[in-house]
Write an enzyme that holds these catalytic residues in place. Structure first.
Site, PDB file in Angstrom:
ATOM      1  N   ASP A  72       0.780  -1.225   0.000  1.00  0.00           N
ATOM      2  CA  ASP A  72       0.000   0.000   0.000  1.00  0.00           C
ATOM      3  C   ASP A  72       0.818   1.285   0.000  1.00  0.00           C
ATOM      4  OD1 ASP A  72      -2.590   1.379   0.318  1.00  0.00           O
ATOM      5  OD2 ASP A  72      -1.726   1.963   2.241  1.00  0.00           O
ATOM      6  N   ASP A  75       4.381   0.505   4.101  1.00  0.00           N
ATOM      7  CA  ASP A  75       4.176  -0.761   4.820  1.00  0.00           C
ATOM      8  C   ASP A  75       3.985  -1.907   3.821  1.00  0.00           C
ATOM      9  OD1 ASP A  75       1.823   0.063   3.718  1.00  0.00           O
ATOM     10  OD2 ASP A  75       0.561  -0.501   5.421  1.00  0.00           O
ATOM     11  N   TYR A 224      -8.362   2.574   6.172  1.00  0.00           N
ATOM     12  CA  TYR A 224      -9.081   3.032   4.976  1.00  0.00           C
ATOM     13  C   TYR A 224     -10.575   2.832   5.166  1.00  0.00           C
ATOM     14  CZ  TYR A 224      -4.606   3.527   2.629  1.00  0.00           C
ATOM     15  OH  TYR A 224      -3.331   3.914   2.279  1.00  0.00           O
ATOM     16  N   GLU A 431       5.171  10.000   4.314  1.00  0.00           N
ATOM     17  CA  GLU A 431       4.997   8.648   3.796  1.00  0.00           C
ATOM     18  C   GLU A 431       4.664   8.751   2.302  1.00  0.00           C
ATOM     19  OE1 GLU A 431       2.393   6.154   6.119  1.00  0.00           O
ATOM     20  OE2 GLU A 431       2.890   4.353   4.981  1.00  0.00           O
TER      21      GLU A 431
END
Ligand SMILES: *[C@@H]1O[C@H](CO)[C@@H](O)[C@H](O)[C@H]1NC(C)=O
Length: 452
Positions: A72, A75, A224, A431
């Site tokens: 994703d 991670d 999510y 990120e």
């Protein structure tokens, strides 16, 4: 004196003409980022060589092969909902800017990027009304820092079914497969037909068994959580119409739109909320003028009234500011192309957002682009030196830069005041994620096409 003149000319170009940003390199490198996110057995033509085979045991509850697909973000969870959004939006850009992909030598790489996702969705769609929507458990995955090929934690798989439905997840996956079927229509017609067949089944599943997927797959709700499935149902129906030309899907899209009361959630266009994208697609295919009107008023609002940082970045949400800004940039460029709104001001705003990402404030937020860019992005695999060196939480907390340059990846970006610190711990601003790059990549294609 001459030197000063040259410097001031360069500065002037950067500010006025953005000649300093290499859109074509950023565009090509963005596809490299998707290669770096690949899970499963890597092919021999893999260009990102520091990545290795990983998660070769990903399986469904009945032993189904669930290897492949994309990690994703920083991670190693495979979250189906943002992954499907990524494939839909990437496909959208490939369909509308195929000439740019071709002329820059990227069409085959782009098709491979789509196929890496769609091959996985075909595996995950194990029967008509059963779709795996996640592999890997959020908290145990996130408590590991290291290379994906070394991870040892259990990677459970979670699915939606007729009794535990997810119209958003099934709808988005249907949209992804339908859009991808257009990408492959001439390149591989039998593969295209397979994708379309699964898209139709998944749409039917989504429409017939209504529910929010993150209530059925509760582990996804902390990462999510979906706010609604009304947008994905219309979105999927439009994509099916575009893929099939079958009017039944257009009629279906229009009736789902009438009853759906589509919301804008946090105001942006993203993995959760497709409403503004729906309006743009609908204005291409529907005779109802409401879609053009709504798309225009939404985008006019973005250009004129939406909050911006002091340096001009559209500010929609603290999390992944650049992703939101470049998502809007993509929609603006699409609208300009389709004759919705004032093309000149839409394009200008869109370009300023992409340029912000690529360095207009003196720092590029896309790794490997420009001269100053993030070196400490929150991203496990690229932070790790090659084996046999140790990679663990000490690597994470060390001051050293990430071991590998994650070319093409756009980080979350600055805060509402243009503030940003390049540290691995800041997952809100530093990120990277598959969904961040999807519309950004399409916006770059549009800018390359415009020749600006
Ligand atoms: C079309 O896709 C199928 C399924 O992935 C693959 O086996 C086949 O080789 C592809 N054909 C071409 C011509 O690329």
């Amino acid at each position: 004196m001459l030197v000063l003149q040259v410097i001031s000319t360069l500065l002037f170009c950067c500010v006025a003409y953005s000649v300093c940003y290499d859109y074509k390199k950023a565009f090509s490198d963005s596809l490299l980022f998707y290669e770096a996110q690949r899970s499963g057995k890597l092919p021999s033509d893999q260009r990102v060589k520091w990545r290795k085979d990983s998660a070769l045991n990903d399986k469904g509850n009945n032993g189904e092969d669930l290897t492949g697909g994309y990690y994703d973000a920083g991670d190693f969870v495979k979250f189906g909902f943002p992954m499907a959004y990524t494939i839909t939006v990437l496909s959208w850009g490939i369909i509308d800017y195929e000439d740019v992909y071709k002329s820059t030598g990227n069409l085959e790489y782009a098709q491979k990027a789509i196929k890496w996702g769609t091959d996985y969705f075909l595996k995950a769609h194990v029967s008509e009304n059963e779709l795996y929507g996640q592999v890997g458990q959020g908290s145990s995955d996130h408590s590991y820092w290291g290379r994906p090929e070394d991870m040892k934690m259990a990677r459970p798989a979670y699915k939606i079914t007729a009794s535990a439905p997810g119209s958003d997840l099934a709808g988005e996956t249907a949209a992804a497969l339908a859009a991808a079927s257009i990408v492959f229509k001439t390149a591989n017609s039998s593969y295209s037909a397979t994708l379309l067949n699964h898209a139709k089944q998944l749409f039917n599943f989504a429409d017939t068994h209504r529910g929010i997927y993150s209530e059925s797959i509760s582990d996804a709700s902390g990462f999510y959580r979906s706010s609604s499935y009304a947008d994905e149902l219309v979105w999927a129906a439009v994509w099916l119409y575009k893929a099939t030309n079958d009017k039944t899907y257009l009629t279906k899209a229009e009736s789902l739109y009438q009853t759906g009361n589509l919301q804008y959630s946090n105001g942006g266009f993203d993995w959760d909320t497709k409403t503004s994208g729906v309006e743009i697609l609908m204005s291409q295919v529907s005779s109802n003028t409401i879609h053009k009107t709504k798309a225009k008023s939404y985008l006019d609002y973005m250009v004129t009234n939406q909050q911006k940082t002091p340096k001009g970045l559209l500010y929609i949400d603290q999390w992944g500011t650049l992703r939101h800004a470049t998502n809007i940039a993509y929609l603006l460029l699409q609208a300009a192309r389709l004759g919705i709104g004032d093309a000149a001001s839409y394009r200008k705003m869109a370009q300023s957002q992409v340029d912000y990402a690529l360095g207009s404030t003196g720092f590029s937020y896309v790794i490997g682009e420009g001269s100053k860019y993030p070196t400490h992005a929150q991203h496990r695999s690229s932070s790790c030196p090659d084996a046999p060196a140790t990679c663990d939480w000490n690597t994470y907390s060390g001051q050293q830069p990430n071991a590998h340059i994650l070319y093409g990846a756009m980080v979350g970006g600055p805060d509402s005041n243009d503030g940003y610190t390049d540290v691995r711990s800041d997952y809100v601003h530093n990120e990277v994620a598959c969904d961040y790059n999807a519309a950004y990549q399409g916006a770059l294609a549009a800018l390359i096409k415009l020749g600006v």
